[in-house]
Structure formats: structure tokens, C-alpha cells
Design an enzyme around this catalytic site. Structure first.
Site, PDB file in Angstrom:
ATOM      1  N   TYR A  81       0.855  -1.190   0.000  1.00 56.16           N
ATOM      2  CA  TYR A  81       0.000   0.000   0.000  1.00 56.16           C
ATOM      3  C   TYR A  81       0.885   1.231   0.000  1.00 56.16           C
ATOM      4  CZ  TYR A  81       1.287   0.815   4.815  1.00 56.16           C
ATOM      5  OH  TYR A  81       2.012   1.076   5.939  1.00 56.16           O
ATOM      6  N   THR A 115       2.654   5.306  12.112  1.00 56.61           N
ATOM      7  CA  THR A 115       3.099   4.741  13.390  1.00 56.61           C
ATOM      8  C   THR A 115       4.627   4.663  13.506  1.00 56.61           C
ATOM      9  OG1 THR A 115       2.892   2.520  12.475  1.00 56.61           O
ATOM     10  CG2 THR A 115       0.998   3.390  13.694  1.00 56.61           C
ATOM     11  N   ASP A 116       5.337   4.726  12.379  1.00 60.07           N
ATOM     12  CA  ASP A 116       6.800   4.521  12.427  1.00 60.07           C
ATOM     13  C   ASP A 116       7.503   5.522  13.350  1.00 60.07           C
ATOM     14  OD1 ASP A 116       6.562   2.428  10.685  1.00 60.07           O
ATOM     15  OD2 ASP A 116       7.375   3.469   8.942  1.00 60.07           O
ATOM     16  N   LYS A 175       7.036   1.853  19.759  1.00 60.46           N
ATOM     17  CA  LYS A 175       6.603   0.907  18.723  1.00 60.46           C
ATOM     18  C   LYS A 175       7.438  -0.349  18.906  1.00 60.46           C
ATOM     19  CE  LYS A 175       5.405   0.337  13.903  1.00 60.46           C
ATOM     20  NZ  LYS A 175       5.245   0.902  12.565  1.00 60.46           N
ATOM     21  N   GLU A 196      28.493   0.481  34.122  1.00 59.56           N
ATOM     22  CA  GLU A 196      29.851   0.121  33.705  1.00 59.56           C
ATOM     23  C   GLU A 196      30.647   1.340  33.241  1.00 59.56           C
ATOM     24  OE1 GLU A 196      31.423  -3.628  31.088  1.00 59.56           O
ATOM     25  OE2 GLU A 196      29.267  -3.316  31.174  1.00 59.56           O
TER      26      GLU A 196
END
Ligand code: GLU
Length: 357
Positions: free
Chosen positions: A54, A120-121, A193, A314
Site C-alpha cells: 500500500y 506509526t513509524d 513501537k 559500567e
């Protein structure tokens, strides 16, 4: 007899008028929510309902609103198209435009909440950026979808319905910027995400979800961590661009000259997506020290998806001039550093920001 009928007709007409006035008054009482559209899969379209191919950002906001049954019963809605991109193409310019538009809209008495449709990325980055610079405690809600509008079981319409329900609800005030997807309400600080394509991608592994929204029924369980919106010191007033901050992805035997190359290319700050507890190999650590000595801050985040980067682990941050990102993942740590670099700060002040925000 005739007079009686006429009297009844007049009474009926008055009753109808009263009823329609009551309905009108109820409509007038609906909260006013503005939907700012930026694109993403929620506005995406493909050629097959069962194929995964898409293109993002094809459907305009008015068509998206019209596709959601009963959404106009939740609020008086108005849509504005701010951009129409896949969120891989989200930019600092769109962020600043979006923040300014939200601040202008929410400063008025005629807007009660904002919904932003977004891919959404990079949704968590935009949410976190807005969490720092929106100057209102009214609800600001981002939503999107994992399936394009043409897909079988596209979840965008219900996500948009639920996002509007959260933005329209007076009890949603004071939670900072939120992400609403898959029936869940997440904070901008906590949300990540976590999975590439399924609908349950957004999770808050450290904080947990702030609440749920089931077919528009809103429940909050707790507030978010950290300073945000009206309590944030950050602002985009008069800001046209943000300083360049780059991210180095650490791994076994990572090339130790990446930080030097970024500094040479003009980076004003560096975030390391470190291994484990924000760690990196000896060569990269020395490069980090060189950068911090030149006044270029280096923030240690982690490529591990869940957890806090410890202040005393560390790596001795004082020795290398570095800063821990705490719970912020590399992409959100970068957003905070870009905003922080609008002013000169000591290492200690920077570290305090990562603790407070
Ligand atoms: N690349 C798309 C975007 O972020 C896919 C993710 C989505 O929207 O679900 O816009």
C-alpha cells in the site's frame, strides 16, 4: 371539535419545537475537537483488501472522518490537513508547524481537544516532541493504524473513533500528550513501537498503559512519568529549526570513527544507541570523550527495547563527559537533546533533564 383539534395541533407543534431545541442544545454542548491530519497508514490505500502492499497518506481527513460511523456524536469535529506523508518522512519542520498550530488552537475557548492522525513509524517521536512543547493541559491525542484504509479489518476507523472519544472527554485533561491505538491509551513518555506490523504494536513496557478506551468508553489507571506540556520548560515560540543530532547504532566491533564523522558533518549532539546498559566499545567511548571535550554532548541510550540506562553502571559518565538517557529510547533521547541544545547547558544540567523529562 375543530378548535380542540387545532389546540392539540398547536400543543404538538410546541412540543416538537421544544424537543428540537433540546436536541440542538445537546449538540451545542458537544465538545469541540480538531483533527490534524499528517498522513500515515491510517490514510493509506492499497489495491487489494488482503495484500500487504500500500501507499501511506492517500486519503484526506474529511473522507477519513466520514468513514467512521457515529464519530460526530462524540464531538463537533473539524479537520485540517497539516501534511500527508508516511511518518518515515516526518520532519522537524512539520513538528514545529504542528506544535504552533496546536498551541494556537488550544489557546482559544472554542477548542477542547486535538487529535492528530499520524503514521506509526515515528509516532512516538512526534508525541514526545509535542509533550515537551504543547502549552496546554487540554487533551492532545495521536492515533494511526497498522492496516491501510482499504485492508480487510482496517483498524483505523475504530482507532480514530477512540482517539476522538479521549480528546473529547474532560477527564483526559492533564495526562500530557497521548497515543491511542488498539483500545489502549499510552503516554508520550512511555510509548514505544515494539512490533513491526501487527495492530498491538504500541506498548509502554516500563510505565504500562495509562488507560483504556473501549468503543469510546474512557478509563484512566494512572498518570505518566516526567514533566510535560504546561510544566515543561521547552517552547517552539520563535523557533524555525532544531540543532542537528545524530544517532550511532552500537554493535560488536562498531567502527569507532562514526562519532568523529558525525561531528565533522555538523552534528551538535550525538545519541548512542548503545549495547546493553548504554554501552559501546572502547574506540567509540574514546570518540565520545573527544566529542564531549569539544562541547558536543553525547547521550547514552540503548538499542535494547526495554529498561533504564543506569546513571552509575559500567561507564563512568563523569570521566567521558557523557549523559544517560534513563528510560528514553535513542529516538526520543534525540528529540530531548535537540530541544535542550537550543540553549547552552552543562553536562550536569543535561543529565538532570533526562531525569526530569
Ligand atoms: N511507514 C508508515 C508510516 O509510518 C507505516 C506505519 C503506519 O502508519 O502504520 O506512516
Amino acid at each position: 371539535m375543530k378548535t380542540k383539534r387545532m389546540q392539540m395541533r398547536t400543543a404538538l407543534a410546541s412540543l416538537m419545537l421544544l424537543l428540537s431545541l433540546a436536541v440542538f442544545a445537546q449538540e451545542k454542548q458537544l465538545p469541540n475537537v480538531v483533527i490534524l491530519a499528517t498522513g500515515g497508514t491510517i490514510a493509506g490505500a492499497g489495491t487489494s483488501a488482503t495484500g500487504s502492499a500500500y501507499t501511506s497518506g492517500q486519503v484526506k481527513i474529511e473522507a477519513m472522518i466520514d468513514a467512521v460511523p457515529n464519530i460526530r456524536k462524540l464531538a463537533n469535529l473539524r479537520g485540517e490537513q497539516i501534511a500527508n506523508v508516511g511518518s518515515q518522512d516526518m520532519s522537524v519542520k512539520i513538528w514545529i508547524d504542528l506544535a504552533n498550530r496546536i498551541n494556537t488552537l488550544l489557546a482559544g475557548n472554542d477548542v477542547d481537544g486535538i487529535v492528530i492522525t499520524h503514521g506509526t513509524d515515528t509516532q512516538e517521536e512526534t508525541a514526545y516532541f509535542l509533550n515537551l512543547v504543547v502549552k496546554s493541559d487540554k487533551p492532545v491525542v495521536l492515533t494511526g493504524s497498522m492496516r491501510p484504509s482499504t485492508a480487510l479489518s482496517a483498524e483505523g476507523p475504530l482507532n480514530l473513533y477512540n482517539a476522538v472519544a479521549v480528546a473529547a472527554n474532560p477527564k483526559s485533561k492533564g495526562y500530557g500528550v497521548m497515543v491511542v491505538m488498539n483500545d489502549e491509551i499510552h503516554s508520550a513518555h512511555g510509548v514505544k513501537k515494539m512490533i513491526t506490523t501487527p495492530v498491538q504494536t504500541f506498548q509502554s513496557p516500563e510505565e504500562g498503559m495509562m488507560g483504556t478506551v473501549i468503543f469510546g468508553e474512557v478509563e484512566f489507571f494512572h498518570k505518566t512519568y516526567g514533566l510535560n506540556t504546561v510544566n515543561s520548560e521547552f517552547s517552539v515560540a520563535g523557533v524555525k529549526e532544531l540543532p542537528r543530532v545524530d544517532i550511532v547504532y552500537a554493535c560488536a566491533d562498531v567502527s569507532p570513527d562514526l562519532i568523529d564523522l558525525m561531528v565533522k558533518a555538523g552534528a551538535k549532539g550525538i545519541v548512542v544507541a548503545g549495547v546493553g546498559d548504554g554501552n559501546m566499545n572502547a574506540g567509540t567511548l574514546e570518540a565520545a570523550k573527544r566529542a564531549t571535550k569539544m562541547g558536543i554532548p553525547v547521550v547514552r541510550a540503548s538499542r535494547v527495547p526495554v529498561g533504564t540506562v543506569l546513571l552509575k553502571g559500567e561507564i563512568n559518565d563523569e570521566e567521558y563527559g557523557t549523559v544517560s538517557s534513563m528510560e528514553l529510547n535513542p529516538q526520543k533521547a534525540r528529540v530531548l537533546l535537540m530541544m535542550a541544545l537550543l540553549k547552552k547547558r552543562s553536562r550536569e544540567d543535561l543529565q538532570k533533564l533526562y531525569i526530569d523529562y
